[in-house]
Design an enzyme around this catalytic site. Sequence first.
Site, short mmCIF file in Angstrom:
data_model
loop_
_atom_site.label_atom_id
_atom_site.label_comp_id
_atom_site.label_asym_id
_atom_site.label_seq_id
_atom_site.Cartn_x
_atom_site.Cartn_y
_atom_site.Cartn_z
N HIS A 23 -2.71 79.25 51.61
CA HIS A 23 -1.30 79.64 51.74
C HIS A 23 -0.55 78.78 52.76
O HIS A 23 -0.58 79.05 53.96
CB HIS A 23 -1.24 81.12 52.14
N ASP B 87 5.74 83.20 45.90
CA ASP B 87 5.77 83.45 47.34
C ASP B 87 7.16 83.27 47.96
O ASP B 87 7.92 82.37 47.63
CB ASP B 87 4.77 82.57 48.10
N ASN C 160 7.41 87.02 57.55
CA ASN C 160 7.41 87.99 56.48
C ASN C 160 6.06 87.99 55.77
O ASN C 160 5.69 86.96 55.20
CB ASN C 160 8.53 87.62 55.49
N ASN D 256 7.92 77.36 46.77
CA ASN D 256 9.33 77.62 47.12
C ASN D 256 9.99 76.43 47.81
O ASN D 256 10.48 76.50 48.93
CB ASN D 256 9.48 78.90 47.97
N ASP E 121 -0.27 81.07 55.90
CA ASP E 121 1.17 81.14 55.61
C ASP E 121 1.94 80.21 56.56
O ASP E 121 3.00 80.56 57.08
CB ASP E 121 1.71 82.58 55.70
O1 DOR Z 1 7.36 84.22 56.70
C1 DOR Z 1 7.40 83.72 55.60
N1 DOR Z 1 7.83 82.47 55.41
N2 DOR Z 1 7.04 84.46 54.58
C2 DOR Z 1 7.22 84.05 53.33
O2 DOR Z 1 6.90 84.78 52.46
C3 DOR Z 1 7.87 82.76 53.05
C4 DOR Z 1 7.69 81.84 54.17
C5 DOR Z 1 8.60 80.65 54.09
O3 DOR Z 1 8.70 80.02 53.01
O4 DOR Z 1 9.16 80.26 55.12
ZN ZN Z 2 4.84 85.29 51.35
ZN ZN Z 3 4.24 82.07 52.34
#
Ligand code: DOR
Ligand code: ZN
Ligand code: ZN
Length: 459
Positions: free
Chosen positions: A90, A181, A307, A124, A334
């Site tokens: 991730h 995501d 998030n 994304n 993440d």
């Molecule tokens: O904290 C996050 N940042 N959660 C996500 O789901 C997306 C990610 C982002 O793309 O910055």
């Molecule tokens: Zn996420």
């Molecule tokens: Zn993410």
Amino acid sequence: MHSAYMEIVKGLADEAALSILRKEMSMGEIIIKQGRLVNPADGTDRVCDIRISGGRIAEIAEAIPDNIEDGKTVIDASGKVVMPGLIDLHVHLREPGFEYKETIETGTSAAAHGGVTTICPMPNTNPVIDSPERVRDLLERAENTPVHVLPVGAVTLGQEGKEIADIRGMKEAGAAALSEDGKSVMDTLVYCKGLREAAECGIPVFAHCEDKVLAADGVMNAGKRAEELGLPGITNAVEDVIVARDIFLSKEAGNRLHLCHCSTRDSAALVDFAKKQGLPVTGEVCPHHFTMSDDEITEDHGRFKMNPPLRGREDVQALKEALRDGVMDVISTDHAPHAAEEKDQSMLKAPFGIVGIENSFAISYTELVRGGYLTLSQLIEKMSVNPARVLGIDKGNIAVGKAADVVIADLSAEYEIDPDEFFSKGKNTPFAGKKVYGRIEATIVDGRVVYSAAGGLGK
Ligand code: DOR
Ligand code: ZN
Ligand code: ZN
């Protein structure tokens, strides 16, 4: 005995010498001497030598002669741990579209710095990775990066949640998984179509679980601390209802479901429930979610905003226990880089996300192994062996004949997390100044030293 390794150190002084060394490192044999090999895939935990040749593990033995010939690199790993390269399922690389936050080059360099040899970048970006062409484009861009890049394709076109993407085409182009995501596909009918298609194609779905409507404009965990700071909260149910939904929808569709960044005790209970039903469901936890709780948010600042958010103490404890008990399978980061100006403001305005790939091993080792929740071998399972299983790839195993993705770490080395040392463009972390154990000493990908603490980044 260690002269080639010392050459790397000396080579640092001069860029030309370094590039020659890089060539040598990429072409010659590597012998890793006297490290403690911890390889959960076959239960190995012993001091030995490892010879790498032609990008693969060639020999593992008590003692391998180390008379240095041309192009041979000898790494003294005595007192260090040698383990399979970490696999981070991730990661956000931001390219194309948001190169000011991170590029494929900086993000993969950050991975090498963190001992991560394979990453799955989320779709994304701008444009979104939602077609075979986009998957191919990403793979082309990532051709000469220090670590393996296995793209994740979006579930719906443009991640708009309206129409499913060409899932089969993306899989054939090289997508390793699917994910929306950043959000959940809120239209259940559209999502079901995507899940069925994923099941038919045999591609896993990585689910970001968040009820967008219920999350409203929340910026941190709902609770006492949010009230004190006067900030709108995100309740646990925002995550839990979608985790439950996704488990039941996947049960009907027959797809493999990997639940991203689980942050609540009930997410853990639901993953346990799914496993007890025999469903192909796996759970992922990020280091920040098992290390920090919302009461450690000292001020209203963007570095604490991600998030899902940092949760309450009971959730943090439940996640550690779920990792210990085998309910949670995977630790990934993440890693979500943002520009300093974006994060240096109130949580009301800052974007969601923190970086994490450069310290995930040290934070996890410190919190979970030194903290008494996991053995080192179990930690490596969660950071390498199990992620490989989720993807269905032949990695996470140091055995003769396997590709040489290998990491060397010094468990006794304590250091302070310093964003100025990150290779990532993103410096946004709530862990700056935190003291951790477990420094990455060297990262080897397909038999090339792509990072060494002594010599920096090799290409
Ligand atoms: O904290 C996050 N940042 N959660 C996500 O789901 C997306 C990610 C982002 O793309 O910055
Ligand atoms: Zn996420
Ligand atoms: Zn993410």
